[in-house]
Design an enzyme around this catalytic site. Sequence first.
Site, PDB file in Angstrom:
ATOM      1  N   ARG A  44       0.870  -1.179   0.000  1.00 31.29           N
ATOM      2  CA  ARG A  44       0.000   0.000   0.000  1.00 31.29           C
ATOM      3  C   ARG A  44       0.909   1.233   0.000  1.00 31.29           C
ATOM      4  O   ARG A  44       2.081   1.126   0.348  1.00 31.29           O
ATOM      5  CB  ARG A  44      -0.883   0.002   1.258  1.00 31.29           C
ATOM      6  N   ARG A 137     -10.953   4.635   7.859  1.00 29.30           N
ATOM      7  CA  ARG A 137      -9.673   4.367   7.185  1.00 29.30           C
ATOM      8  C   ARG A 137      -9.756   4.650   5.691  1.00 29.30           C
ATOM      9  O   ARG A 137      -8.772   4.957   5.045  1.00 29.30           O
ATOM     10  CB  ARG A 137      -9.307   2.877   7.322  1.00 29.30           C
ATOM     11  N   ARG A 148     -14.337  -8.343   6.149  1.00 30.73           N
ATOM     12  CA  ARG A 148     -13.603  -8.064   7.392  1.00 30.73           C
ATOM     13  C   ARG A 148     -14.533  -8.123   8.607  1.00 30.73           C
ATOM     14  O   ARG A 148     -14.161  -8.624   9.661  1.00 30.73           O
ATOM     15  CB  ARG A 148     -12.913  -6.695   7.331  1.00 30.73           C
ATOM     16  N   ASN A 171     -10.763  -2.796  23.574  1.00 31.86           N
ATOM     17  CA  ASN A 171     -10.195  -1.475  23.297  1.00 31.86           C
ATOM     18  C   ASN A 171     -11.292  -0.435  23.048  1.00 31.86           C
ATOM     19  O   ASN A 171     -11.560  -0.051  21.920  1.00 31.86           O
ATOM     20  CB  ASN A 171      -9.244  -1.573  22.099  1.00 31.86           C
TER      21      ASN A 171
END
EC number: 2.7.4.8
Length: 198
Positions: A44, A137, A148, A171
Amino acid sequence: MAGPRPVVLSGPSGAGKSTLLKKLFQEHSSIFGFSVSHTTRNPRPGEEDGKDYYFVTREMMQRDIAAGDFIEHAEFSGNLYGTSKEAVRAVQAMNRICVLDVDLQGVRSIKKTDLCPIYIFVQPPSLDVLEQRLRLRNTETEESLAKRLAAARTDMESSKEPGLFDLVIINDDLDKAYATLKQALSEEIKKAQGTGHA
């Protein structure tokens, strides 16, 4: 193996593993070493060969897997990913705590080796939060995002399996998640510091 144990960190894409690792490496740069994974996907923008990944051809990687040179490997979205024994040894040779960032399939593979790491799973507070993070993102197509999220749902269910992980970190607050991670690794950090590291 003498010295500090390696750390296996797993969790769905977008759970915050990379952010937590970045903080850990900033605070303890001389103690932790990243095991660099191999992949057959294209780099990337901004990614460097040998730093972010070893970018290799499918033929090369399949040959090395067949030769038993990988402690774990998996295929995702048509690309192979894996961790070579050599990548782990390179970190251990520097007397550092080797960090392995792997998926659940990788965790199960490593369980079959003599590596004996600390297994930690990082998960988002919910799938909705995860979807928001992945959308921010802006690197996913709708199709890859759906894949995903489906994989994340499976991973989060599997993380509850008894004995699979030593610790599950949710988290929802980065500072709290980081404090939990550091606490879990405090013994190994002390060991590494005791071997002449600052």
